[in-house]
Design an enzyme around this catalytic site. Structure first.
Site, PDB file in Angstrom:
ATOM      1  N   VAL A 200      48.505  -1.743  -3.487  1.00 53.94           N
ATOM      2  CA  VAL A 200      49.193  -0.502  -3.831  1.00 53.94           C
ATOM      3  C   VAL A 200      48.374   0.695  -3.371  1.00 53.94           C
ATOM      4  O   VAL A 200      48.903   1.658  -2.801  1.00 53.94           O
ATOM      5  CB  VAL A 200      49.458  -0.463  -5.345  1.00 53.94           C
ATOM      6  CG1 VAL A 200      49.943   0.903  -5.752  1.00 53.94           C
ATOM      7  CG2 VAL A 200      50.465  -1.515  -5.725  1.00 53.94           C
ATOM      8  N   HIS A 201      47.046   0.608  -3.573  1.00 55.69           N
ATOM      9  CA  HIS A 201      46.200   1.724  -3.151  1.00 55.69           C
ATOM     10  C   HIS A 201      46.260   1.901  -1.632  1.00 55.69           C
ATOM     11  O   HIS A 201      46.313   3.025  -1.134  1.00 55.69           O
ATOM     12  CB  HIS A 201      44.760   1.490  -3.601  1.00 55.69           C
ATOM     13  CG  HIS A 201      44.528   1.861  -5.024  1.00 55.69           C
ATOM     14  ND1 HIS A 201      44.626   0.962  -6.056  1.00 55.69           N
ATOM     15  CD2 HIS A 201      44.240   3.040  -5.597  1.00 55.69           C
ATOM     16  CE1 HIS A 201      44.391   1.575  -7.193  1.00 55.69           C
ATOM     17  NE2 HIS A 201      44.145   2.842  -6.949  1.00 55.69           N
ATOM     18  N   GLU A 202      46.251   0.779  -0.937  1.00 56.19           N
ATOM     19  CA  GLU A 202      46.301   0.877   0.516  1.00 56.19           C
ATOM     20  C   GLU A 202      47.630   1.475   0.963  1.00 56.19           C
ATOM     21  O   GLU A 202      47.689   2.259   1.914  1.00 56.19           O
ATOM     22  CB  GLU A 202      46.098  -0.511   1.118  1.00 56.19           C
ATOM     23  CG  GLU A 202      45.966  -0.538   2.617  1.00 56.19           C
ATOM     24  CD  GLU A 202      44.813   0.303   3.118  1.00 56.19           C
ATOM     25  OE1 GLU A 202      43.777   0.342   2.442  1.00 56.19           O
ATOM     26  OE2 GLU A 202      44.954   0.927   4.185  1.00 56.19           O
TER      27      GLU A 202
END
Lengths: 550, 689
Positions: free
Chosen positions: B625-627
């Protein structure tokens, strides 16, 4: 804050944590102290408000009355005050100590250090890029130039304080004109004045660099206070001893039988009347018991708080040397001690001292000196007043952050690390060298809290000494005045200029405190704290800019 | 609470099989209900039941019931105040352990947590096939349970009993507990108001103000005005602000699809365990793709993009939690209805033969206790309930249940008492089901099917939490001054952040862009890398701290105050973290709770993975998700952040080694260096390469 803990009579060393923030209402503080001391027992006001010679309990009184009376007497005996104002030492830790309970925000303390470290590293990298060297410490010569001469002078200065010991033995031995209350106090004062003026003038004479001079002067002042405390407390004890000896032949001598013991006054309530009971005539107690109790009181005065040393035993060179190394400015016969030296702690603290000095050097090198160098010629070229003041304002704004950092570092290096290291060396258990000054709401509070050793010295040897003859506010003003003079002296040493800005700003705090104590702003802790920090940050960089540039 | 949860994280796999009833035991599916292998060939177990039960056996006199209750702990006086729950949970760990049974299958928290239905293997029929056949003899019935569920129920009865029997200490999956609390930096928090380091908090804000003054003075000198150049403001408000608002509104409105789906499921058009969860997952994927696609289609500036992407993810998590919790409840609801039907059927089947044998006193006692517990338990949470009901019922009934099970297994007929025990087991099951349907709600009025209303959904959308519950602790009123203060703080902080980015971050970023456009080779650009990094370190750290402060202290508190949400545990003391997993747990509690409930525990129960694997899955999803966010931000997929985040997994295990364990300060130093350097390092990488 120094009253936060009573000395355990048996000298037990359970570490006391620093207090949380002070309660807003002083009465709260008092009740807490009371409950700590555990004498709010049966609802009777046991604060010693009644006279010492309490109304004797009738013989036929019920046993409960007898018990109450004796309990009161015991508690009073426990809280017996010495006639000489004492500083209560106890085993305590400071706020930033690793053993402190306050770990809620320790992460931000770590962040502070990491931020400083990263700042240093980036500054060094940038220097590498521009000049090829990681650091160009232009101040290096400042440190090294007079180092040997300074070291030698410092050693001589410290050694010369030891003259107080033979001098004191002289006062103690002589019965006539040289005894402490007559000639001794004069001789000692003269000696101290000469000593102080000589050593203050010495660096000017030798034209040392400002770093050496500041170090020397600060050390000089500390030594001066130590010597003063030693001489005057010992002098007082010699007089007490003389009286005690005189009581051995009560009929032949006309020894004063004035009562000695003072009862604890409620320091937290400024409005309450003082309850000193000195010289109050005792009506009910028989004369013999009067003499007995006087003897007891005198003996109590001569004994150390922890009860292991009595007065003339302490007059040794070893004791004096130990006192010189102890991180305190108030002489006591005995201090609470830790069990032994923790060598790792000592190592970390010494490392931190050098680390902090390095950080301060880098900060001033990178952020202070360039600003001042840039502003000085511009200010000289400026024609009008408004132009000059604009340049000054800009300089101040650029100095805000570096000075904030330097101020915090100076605080940490002196009060946490240097004093902590000396405490570790001497096994000195009371590590409370500062209280939570960062929560201060006014200047008086700050001056009380940020430097507890000096505060204790002033309270004991200046404020209390002047309180004998003067009223409370006058004594406060005098204390403040002396403190401002000392600060101005340091500024003179740094800048070699006599301007008086610092003196003026410090004395200005008095009316400001009056305003802050008025109804309008009183009790607004947050607002006052904000004002305090503003004056702190602004004041420091303003002082620097003014002294250096104007 | 963290220690508590760690202490109570169970070892699930240890007890997956049941020793007491080996033939009935099988796999435990992820909703905590066993999927039984019917290894007996025919699968039909016929029971001969001598019917002689009195119809009024279930309802007995209440005074006897009360007397029994008073012997036990008195839960009547206990209000469902969350504080009490917490205290109870903290205070009596031993009791709690005894409350939990020996297998995860019947643990209350277990069933409660695992509401996911994805990839469910067991095909549970909603109707129970228990046949009662009249035998030749009058008054004797043959009970045929050809449905695994019946065995399941019996099995759980056995388990309850086994738990009581063995009194084994066993930890249970901890439910996420909502309490009344304040955030650390909140002025309402008494601990903060009395903190000894309060002054440094003041100093921090004063330093920020001083910085603003400096920037203003610089701008005035350089550009002649205090505000200076306004590239950031121009970028943020130049275009599509209205469209942004509309998009956000549309995203918010679209979440109502979840409500519609749940309504359909409730009405029986869909089944959650079959098609419902698939539809929900498809919808969520479409939702996220649409949101991201729209930002890319409009070619928004990164500020717009990041706002919409993050907000859509929040909505996504909310929808997920809502759908999967309600879906799970819907399956429970169906089961309860079916069981009730069956129970009615059983009651109806009672023979009306006049010669009903007198009820034995023990039997009467069981029944009364049973009814009592069900009435009392409405006020307690399910953990206590189960313990109580089992404590009352099955402890005395132990042999009965065992004999029922034995009879079921061996195919013997049941006698009167066994038949009765069978009914009681079904009743207990119904009770526990309705207790779960009530969830955290204090009254039946909020229990499962009644919560599927638009108002409840709207309320849930506004609440500052990502974990759906039927009810939360609420405060009595809104303090409007507090709202004003926090709102002002929000906008103030955003203003400060904009100034910082304009004054300190924009110049180096513009420089990298200029270099790229000027065609500087990558080698030369890499030479600039350390300087760009150095320039961005401090401003980015400030931005990071301020972003965190704005969202978790200001915005969430405003939302909570407006919705009277009492649990303000939005973050823990992450600044004291000694390792990265601690930081991950503490800095963002709402998302952490979501991941804990809907990813970590779901993966444990769904895929039967070990705790370590579940942790890895959670980390992996979080890293993805962060990526994704980084990809939206920079419009490039590089995977730096992804790599660095996954690197944390070995780092965490390194921090558990002897070398670093117990070294709090060292761990904290390492953590802060990572947090300090990490963001600037990443940003520089993305900008330069």
């Amino acid at each position: 804050m120094s009253t936060s803990a009573e000395v355990r009579p048996n000298g037990s060393v359970d570490l006391l944590q620093p207090k949380p923030r002070k309660p807003v209402i002083p009465s709260l503080l008092r009740t807490r102290n009371d409950s700590e001391e555990g004498h709010s027992s049966n609802g009777t006001p046991a604060s010693g408000a009644s006279s010492r010679g309490a109304t004797p309990v009738p013989e036929d009184a019920p046993p409960s009355a007898h018990a109450t009376s004796s309990a009161r007497q015991q508690i009073r005996a426990f809280h017996k005050r010495r006639i000489f104002p004492t500083v209560e030492y106890a085993a305590r830790v400071s706020h930033f100590d690793p053993n402190s309970d306050y770990t809620d925000f320790r992460g931000f303390f770590v962040l502070f250090w990491i931020g400083l470290a990263i700042m240093c590293i980036t500054a060094m990298l940038r220097n590498m890029k521009e000049t090829g060297y990681p650091l160009t410490i232009r101040q290096w010569s400042l440190f090294t130039e007079n180092i040997w001469e300074m070291g030698l002078s410092d050693a001589l200065m410290v050694a010369s304080t030891a003259i107080s010991l033979p001098l004191h033995k002289m006062y103690m031995g002589s019965a006539g004109a040289l005894r402490w209350r007559r000639g001794g106090i004069v001789i000692q004062s003269l000696f101290q004045a000469v000593w102080l003026s000589f050593w203050v003038y010495w660096p000017f004479l030798r034209t040392w660099t400002w770093t050496a001079q500041v170090f020397f002067t600060l050390h000089l002042l500390a030594m001066f206070m130590k010597m003063h405390s030693y001489a005057f407390y010992s002098g007082h004890l010699s007089e007490v001893r003389r009286r005690l000896m005189a009581l051995d032949e009560p009929e032949t001598t006309s020894a004063s039988r004035a009562k000695l013991v003072r009862y604890p006054s409620t320091r937290t309530l400024p409005t309450s009347p003082t309850k000193e009971q000195i010289g109050e005539a005792t009506k009910t107690e028989p004369a013999k018991s009067d003499l007995e109790s006087l003897r007891e009181d005198l003996a109590f005065e001569l004994t150390s708080p922890l009860g292991r040393v009595t007065y003339p035993q302490n007059l040794t060179l070893y004791n004096y040397l130990d006192y010189l190394f102890c991180p305190t400015l108030c002489y006591e016969l005995e201090y609470p001690r830790t069990k032994g030296i923790q060598w790792m702690e000592l190592f970390y603290k010494s490392l931190a001292v050098f680390g902090c000095i390095f950080l301060m050097t880098v900060t001033s090198e990178e952020f202070v000196i360039p600003v001042l160098e840039e502003s000085a010629p511009r200010l000289q070229r400026s024609q009008t007043f408004s132009e000059g003041s604009l340049i000054l304002a800009e300089t101040i704004s650029r100095l805000l952050f570096p000075f904030m950092v330097i101020f915090l570092l100076v605080f940490l290096v002196i009060f946490e690390y240097v004093l902590g290291a000396f405490a570790e060396i001497t096994c000195f258990a009371d590590r409370q060298f500062y209280a939570d000054w960062w929560n201060s709401t006014d200047w008086l509070e700050f001056s009380r809290e940020w430097n507890i050793p000096v505060h204790n010295f002033f309270r004991r040897h200046v404020y209390s000494a002047s309180r004998a003859n003067l009223s409370r506010p006058v004594a406060t003003v005098i204390t403040f005045f002396i403190s401002a003079l000392a600060h101005e002296l340091v500024m003179i040493c740094i800048t070699k200029k006599f301007r008086g800005y610092g003196f003026f700003a410090m004395m200005l705090q008095m009316p400001i405190v009056m305003v802050q104590r008025s109804k309008l702003v009183r009790g607004r802790t947050l607002l006052n704290n904000v004002l305090f920090w503003c004056s702190m940050i602004l004041g420091l960089s303003m002082m620097c800019a003014l002294y250096v540039l104007v | 609470m963290e220690e508590l949860s760690q202490a109570q994280r169970p070892s699930l796999h240890a007890n997956d099989t049941l020793d007491r009833a080996p033939r009935l035991a099988g796999q435990i599916s992820r909703d905590g209900i066993a999927n039984l292998d019917i290894d007996k060939a025919n699968g039909n177990i016929s029971l001969d039941v001598p019917i002689g039960t009195t119809p009024d056996a279930g309802s007995s006199n209440p005074s006897a019931a009360e007397s029994i209750v008073s012997d036990d702990e008195d839960y009547d006086t206990m209000k469902i105040d969350p504080d009490v729950l917490v205290r109870a949970a903290k205070g009596i760990p031993g009791r709690q352990a005894s409350a939990s049974s020996s297998s995860s299958a019947s643990a209350a928290g277990d069933e409660k947590q695992q509401q996911n239905g994805d990839a469910r293997k067991t095909e549970k029929s909603s109707s129970l096939q228990v046949r009662l056949e009249k035998t030749g003899r009058r008054g004797r019935y043959k009970l045929t349970a050809d449905d695994p569920q019946i065995r399941d129920i019996i099995r759980r009865g056995l388990e309850r009993e086994a738990a009581l029997d063995s009194r084994k200490q066993r930890s249970r999956l901890r439910d996420i507990i909502f309490t009344r609390q304040f955030t650390t930096f909140d002025r309402q928090n008494p601990a903060t108001a009395d903190s000894p380091f309060f002054g440094f908090f003041t100093l921090f804000w004063l330093c920020l103000i001083g910085m603003l003054v400096r920037v203003a003075m610089y701008n005035w000198k350089m550009y002649g005005s205090v505000v200076g150049k306004q590239d950031m403001v121009k970028m943020m408000f130049d275009r599509d602000v209205l469209v942004l608002g509309l998009t956000d509104g549309a995203l918010c409105g679209a979440t109502a699809v979840g409500l519609g789906l749940q309504k359909l499921i409730l009405k029986g058009y869909l089944d959650w365990n079959r098609s419902g969860w698939i539809i929900q997952n498809i919808w969520q994927a479409v939702y996220l793709a649409a949101a991201i696609g729209f930002t890319q289609y409009r070619e928004w500036p990164w500020t717009h993009t990041i706002f919409v992407v993050l907000h859509s993810m929040v909505f996504l998590m909310k929808q997920h939690s809502y759908a999967f919790y309600n879906g799970y409840l819907s399956s429970l609801f169906k089961r309860r209805n079916a069981l009730e039907e069956k129970l009615d059927q059983l009651e109806d089947m009672e023979p009306d033969s006049a010669a009903s044998p007198p009820v034995s006193p023990t039997l009467r006692k069981q029944d009364t206790s049973m009814t009592t517990s069900s009435s009392v338990d409405q006020k307690t949470n399910d953990v206590h309930r189960r313990r109580r009901s089992s404590g009352h019922h099955f402890f005395s009934e132990k042999s009965e249940v065992a004999s029922v099970a034995a009879a079921l297994e061996s195919g013997r007929s049941l006698d009167l008492n066994q038949m009765h025990a069978f009914k009681e087991i079904i009743k207990a099951e119904i009770d526990s089901l309705s207790e779960e349907l009530k969830g955290k709600a204090t009254s039946e009025a909020n229990a499962y099917p009644k919560n599927l209303t638009l108002s409840n959904f709207a309320d849930w959308t506004c609440l500052p939490t990502l974990v759906y519950e039927l009810e939360y602790p609420r405060q009595d009123k809104i303090n409007w001054w507090y709202v004003v203060e926090k709102t002002a703080a929000t906008f103030g902080c955003i203003g400060v952040m904009m100034v910082i980015s304009q004054a300190y971050l924009y110049p180096p970023m513009a420089e990298t862009v200029r270099m790229k456009e000027a065609g500087v080779t990558i080698h030369q650009r890499m030479e600039e890398f350390p300087w760009i990094l150095g320039d961005m370190l401090f401003p980015l750290l400030l931005e990071q701290l301020l972003t965190w402060y704005v969202i978790w202290e200001c915005v969430l508190n405003v939302l909570a105050e407006l919705t009277c949400f009492a649990d303000r545990g939005f973050y823990g003391a992450w600044w004291n973290s000694v390792s990265w997993d601690e930081y991950a747990r503490d800095w963002n509690r709402p998302v952490h709770n979501f991941l804990l409930r809907h990813v970590y525990r779901s993966s444990i129960s769904a895929f039967h993975v070990s705790k370590g694997t579940a942790t890895f899955i959670t980390f992996f999803i979080s890293a993805c998700v962060h990526e994704l966010v980084m990809a939206c931000l920079f419009r490039k997929v590089r995977g730096y952040l992804f790599t660095m985040q996954l690197l944390q997994v070995p780092l965490v295990s390194l921090s558990r080694t002897k070398l670093l364990k117990g070294r709090v300060i060292l761990g904290n130093v390492i953590f802060w260096i990572g947090l300090f350097v990490g963001p600037s390092f990443l940003t520089s990488l993305y900008l330069i390469l």
